[in-house]
Design a protein around this motif. Structure first.
Motif, short mmCIF file in Angstrom:
data_model
loop_
_atom_site.label_atom_id
_atom_site.label_comp_id
_atom_site.label_asym_id
_atom_site.label_seq_id
_atom_site.Cartn_x
_atom_site.Cartn_y
_atom_site.Cartn_z
N ALA A 206 0.85 -1.20 0.00
CA ALA A 206 0.00 0.00 0.00
C ALA A 206 0.87 1.23 0.00
CB ALA A 206 -0.89 -0.01 1.23
N VAL B 169 0.47 -4.65 1.78
CA VAL B 169 -0.73 -5.48 1.75
C VAL B 169 -0.26 -6.82 1.20
CG1 VAL B 169 -3.00 -5.75 0.68
CG2 VAL B 169 -2.19 -3.48 1.33
N PRO C 125 -8.54 -4.63 -10.06
CA PRO C 125 -7.93 -5.28 -8.91
C PRO C 125 -8.24 -4.63 -7.56
CG PRO C 125 -6.31 -3.90 -10.00
CD PRO C 125 -7.56 -3.80 -10.82
N VAL C 126 -8.73 -3.36 -7.55
CA VAL C 126 -8.81 -2.65 -6.26
C VAL C 126 -10.16 -1.94 -6.03
CG1 VAL C 126 -6.32 -2.37 -5.88
CG2 VAL C 126 -7.54 -0.68 -7.28
N GLY D 37 -10.90 4.06 -4.06
CA GLY D 37 -11.32 5.44 -4.33
C GLY D 37 -11.49 5.70 -5.81
N PRO E 215 -13.03 17.69 -2.52
CA PRO E 215 -14.11 18.63 -2.83
C PRO E 215 -14.94 18.94 -1.58
CG PRO E 215 -14.05 16.84 -4.41
CD PRO E 215 -13.10 16.47 -3.33
N PHE F 35 -17.12 16.19 -0.08
CA PHE F 35 -16.38 15.14 0.64
C PHE F 35 -16.14 15.65 2.07
CE2 PHE F 35 -13.88 12.44 -2.66
CZ PHE F 35 -14.76 12.71 -3.69
N PHE G 134 -9.69 22.04 -12.94
CA PHE G 134 -8.61 21.60 -12.05
C PHE G 134 -7.83 20.45 -12.70
CE2 PHE G 134 -7.17 19.14 -8.25
CZ PHE G 134 -6.44 20.13 -7.61
N LYS H 230 5.51 -0.10 -8.21
CA LYS H 230 5.99 -0.48 -6.88
C LYS H 230 6.18 -1.99 -6.72
CE LYS H 230 1.50 -0.63 -4.76
NZ LYS H 230 0.62 -0.26 -3.72
C1 LIG Z 1 -10.22 23.10 -5.92
C2 LIG Z 1 -10.72 21.70 -6.03
C3 LIG Z 1 -11.68 21.56 -7.13
C4 LIG Z 1 -12.06 20.43 -7.58
C5 LIG Z 1 -11.49 19.17 -7.08
C6 LIG Z 1 -10.75 18.50 -8.14
C7 LIG Z 1 -10.14 17.35 -8.03
C8 LIG Z 1 -9.98 16.67 -6.80
C9 LIG Z 1 -10.96 15.57 -6.63
C10 LIG Z 1 -10.27 14.48 -6.09
C11 LIG Z 1 -10.98 13.56 -5.18
C12 LIG Z 1 -10.20 12.31 -5.26
C13 LIG Z 1 -10.56 11.22 -4.68
C14 LIG Z 1 -9.86 9.93 -4.88
O1 LIG Z 1 -10.37 8.91 -4.51
S1 LIG Z 1 -8.35 9.89 -5.72
C15 LIG Z 1 -7.79 8.22 -5.59
C16 LIG Z 1 -7.13 8.03 -4.28
N1 LIG Z 1 -6.79 6.65 -4.06
C17 LIG Z 1 -5.57 6.29 -3.82
O2 LIG Z 1 -4.67 7.09 -3.77
C18 LIG Z 1 -5.34 4.83 -3.62
C19 LIG Z 1 -4.15 4.39 -4.37
N2 LIG Z 1 -3.99 2.97 -4.21
C20 LIG Z 1 -3.36 2.41 -3.15
O3 LIG Z 1 -2.92 3.03 -2.23
C21 LIG Z 1 -3.24 0.92 -3.21
O4 LIG Z 1 -3.44 0.52 -4.54
C22 LIG Z 1 -4.25 0.19 -2.32
C23 LIG Z 1 -5.69 0.61 -2.57
C24 LIG Z 1 -3.91 0.37 -0.84
C25 LIG Z 1 -4.14 -1.33 -2.65
O5 LIG Z 1 -2.81 -1.75 -2.56
P1 LIG Z 1 -2.37 -3.10 -3.29
O6 LIG Z 1 -3.31 -4.17 -2.97
O7 LIG Z 1 -0.95 -3.31 -2.94
O8 LIG Z 1 -2.57 -2.84 -4.83
P2 LIG Z 1 -1.61 -2.03 -5.79
O9 LIG Z 1 -1.21 -0.75 -5.18
O10 LIG Z 1 -0.50 -2.93 -6.24
O11 LIG Z 1 -2.55 -1.70 -7.01
C26 LIG Z 1 -3.00 -2.72 -7.90
C27 LIG Z 1 -3.33 -2.10 -9.22
O12 LIG Z 1 -4.39 -1.17 -9.04
C28 LIG Z 1 -4.01 0.11 -9.55
N3 LIG Z 1 -4.67 1.14 -8.72
C29 LIG Z 1 -4.57 1.30 -7.40
N4 LIG Z 1 -5.33 2.32 -6.97
C30 LIG Z 1 -5.92 2.82 -8.09
C31 LIG Z 1 -6.83 3.89 -8.31
N5 LIG Z 1 -7.31 4.66 -7.31
N6 LIG Z 1 -7.23 4.13 -9.57
C32 LIG Z 1 -6.77 3.37 -10.61
N7 LIG Z 1 -5.91 2.33 -10.45
C33 LIG Z 1 -5.49 2.06 -9.22
C34 LIG Z 1 -2.50 0.12 -9.43
O13 LIG Z 1 -1.97 1.04 -10.31
C35 LIG Z 1 -2.18 -1.30 -9.81
O14 LIG Z 1 -2.28 -1.38 -11.22
P3 LIG Z 1 -1.45 -2.45 -12.07
O15 LIG Z 1 -1.75 -2.10 -13.49
O16 LIG Z 1 -0.02 -2.24 -11.71
O17 LIG Z 1 -1.97 -3.79 -11.64
#
Ligand SMILES: CC/C=C\C/C=C\CCCC/C=C/C(=O)SCCNC(=O)CCNC(=O)[C@H](O)C(C)(C)COP(=O)(O)OP(=O)(O)OC[C@H]1O[C@@H](n2cnc3c(N)ncnc32)[C@H](O)[C@@H]1OP(=O)(O)O
Length: 303
Positions: A2, A9, A67-68, A108, A187, A190, A281, A301
Motif C-alpha cells: 500500500a 498489503v 484489482p482494487v 477510491g 471537494p 467530501f 482543475f 511499486k
Molecule cells: C479546488 C478543487 C476543485 C475540484 C477538485 C478536483 C479534483 C480533486 C478531486 C479528487 C478527489 C479524489 C478522490 C480519490 O479517490 S483519488 C484516488 C485516491 N486513491 C488512492 O490514492 C489509492 C491508491 N492505491 C493504493 O494506495 C493501493 O493501490 C491500495 C488501494 C492500498 C491497494 O494496494 P495493493 O493491494 O498493494 O494494490 P496495488 O497498489 O499494487 O494496485 C494494484 C493495481 O491497481 C491500480 N490502482 C490502485 N489504486 C488505483 C486507483 N485509485 N485508480 C486506478 N488504479 C489504481 C494500481 O496502479 C495497480 O495497477 P497495475 O496495473 O499495476 O496492476
C-alpha cells in the motif's frame, strides 16, 4: 504494497489473476444466480452483486471491480442502478455495502478516469460520482458499510455516506480522505460528509494531513462506529442492521433527511459549477503530471 499508507498489503497477485480471469469470463453473477437467503434471486451487474433476502428486507451489495474496486465510470453507474432498483422494491429496507475483493473495500476514484482524458470525459465522470453520492447519502434505505479492506479517499467517502460503519480489524485496512497526499484537494462535499461524521476540528486535521487511519484510530476519531475481528464484519453489520430496522421507517427516514438534506442541497445548488471546477482543475498540466507520476509509482511499486 500500500503505497500511500506505507504499509504492505499481502500479495494478492494470484487472487487478482483469478479475479481477472473471472472478469474476462463475464457471466459475472452466474455463480450467484441461485438466489439470496429467502429464495429472492441475486441480481447485479458485472461489478456489483446484490444478494437480497426478502425475509429480512436486507440486501448485501458487493463491489467487484478488480484489482482494487476503484470507482470507475462503469462501477459508479452500476452502483447507482443497483441502488435505484433496491429503493424501488418495497420489500427492501436495508443494504449492507461491502467488497467482494479480498483486502480492499475501494481504492477510491479511478485515477485512469482522471488522467490523459478529455474535458468531456472528466465532466461525465464527475457527474456520475456526484450522482452516486447524492443517491447513497440521501437514500431512504438504511445503509451499513461492512468495510473489509482498505478504503482511501473516494473509498472512504463511500463508507462515510452510509448510516453506520463496521471495519474489520486489520492494520492494513486504512481509511481516510488522503487527497492532499496526492497534491489534490477533497471537494467541499467530501469535506462536509466527513464533518457530519466526525466534526469540524477532527476533519480539518484529517484533511490537511491527508490522514489514513488504522482501525483503532478510525474508531477513536469516529470515522467508523465499530471495529470487529476480520471474518466477523458482515455478521456485525447485520446485527447493527437489526437495531436500525427496529425503528419505524417513516420516523427514521424523516430524521435522516432532516440531518442530511442541507448538505446534499449544497451540492445540488452548485452541481454544474462543481463539475466545471473539477474539469478545469484536472485539465491543468501540473495536476495531470502529478497524477501521472502517482499512477506510475503505483504501477511500478511491484517491480
Ligand atoms: C479546488 C478543487 C476543485 C475540484 C477538485 C478536483 C479534483 C480533486 C478531486 C479528487 C478527489 C479524489 C478522490 C480519490 O479517490 S483519488 C484516488 C485516491 N486513491 C488512492 O490514492 C489509492 C491508491 N492505491 C493504493 O494506495 C493501493 O493501490 C491500495 C488501494 C492500498 C491497494 O494496494 P495493493 O493491494 O498493494 O494494490 P496495488 O497498489 O499494487 O494496485 C494494484 C493495481 O491497481 C491500480 N490502482 C490502485 N489504486 C488505483 C486507483 N485509485 N485508480 C486506478 N488504479 C489504481 C494500481 O496502479 C495497480 O495497477 P497495475 O496495473 O499495476 O496492476
Amino acid at each position: 504494497m500500500a503505497l500511500l499508507a506505507g504499509l504492505r498489503v499481502p500479495a494478492r497477485s494470484l487472487l487478482r489473476a483469478g479475479a481477472r480471469l473471472r472478469d474476462a469470463a463475464l457471466g459475472r453473477w452466474e455463480r450467484a444466480a441461485g438466489g439470496g437467503g429467502d429464495g429472492a434471486r441475486s441480481f447485479g451487474s458485472q461489478r456489483v452483486l446484490v444478494e437480497p433476502d426478502a425475509a429480512t428486507g436486507v440486501a448485501v451489495m458487493k463491489l467487484w471491480n478488480p484489482p482494487v474496486n476503484s470507482l470507475s465510470l462503469d462501477l459508479l453507474t452500476e452502483l447507482v442502478i443497483s441502488l435505484e432498483k433496491l429503493e424501488n422494491e418495497k420489500t427492501f429496507r436495508g443494504i449492507i455495502l461491502t467488497s467482494d475483493l479480498p483486502g480492499i473495500f475501494s481504492a477510491g476514484l479511478d485515477l485512469t478516469e482522471m488522467c490523459g482524458r478529455n474535458p468531456a470525459h472528466y465532466a461525465e465522470y464527475w457527474k456520475a460520482l456526484q450522482e452516486l453520492w447524492l443517491r447513497l447519502y440521501q437514500t431512504h434505505l438504511v445503509v451499513i458499510a461492512a468495510i473489509n479492506g482498505a478504503s482511501p479517499a473516494g473509498g472512504c467517502l463511500l463508507a462515510l455516506s452510509c448510516d453506520y460503519r463496521v471495519l474489520a480489524d486489520n492494520p492494513k485496512f486504512i481509511i481516510g480522505l488522503n487527497e492532499t497526499l496526492l497534491g489534490i484537494v477533497a471537494p467541499f462535499w467530501f469535506k462536509d460528509t466527513m464533518i457530519n461524521t466526525i466534526g469540524h476540528r477532527a476533519t480539518e486535521r484529517a484533511l490537511q494531513l491527508g490522514l489514513l487511519f488504522r482501525p483503532a484510530e478510525a474508531l477513536q476519531v469516529g470515522v467508523v462506529d465499530q471495529v470487529v475481528p476480520e471474518g466477523q464484519v458482515q455478521g456485525a453489520a447485520l446485527s447493527a442492521m437489526t437495531q436500525w430496522l427496529a425503528i419505524p421507517d417513516h420516523a427514521r427516514q424523516l430524521t435522516k433527511s432532516m440531518m442530511r438534506k442541507a448538505t446534499a442541497d449544497r451540492l445540488l445548488t452548485q452541481r454544474e459549477a462543481d463539475i466545471q471546477n473539477f474539469v478545469s482543475f484536472l485539465s491543468r498540466d501540473s495536476i495531470q503530471k502529478a497524477l501521472q507520476v502517482y499512477l506510475e509509482k503505483l504501477r511500478q511499486k511491484k517491480g
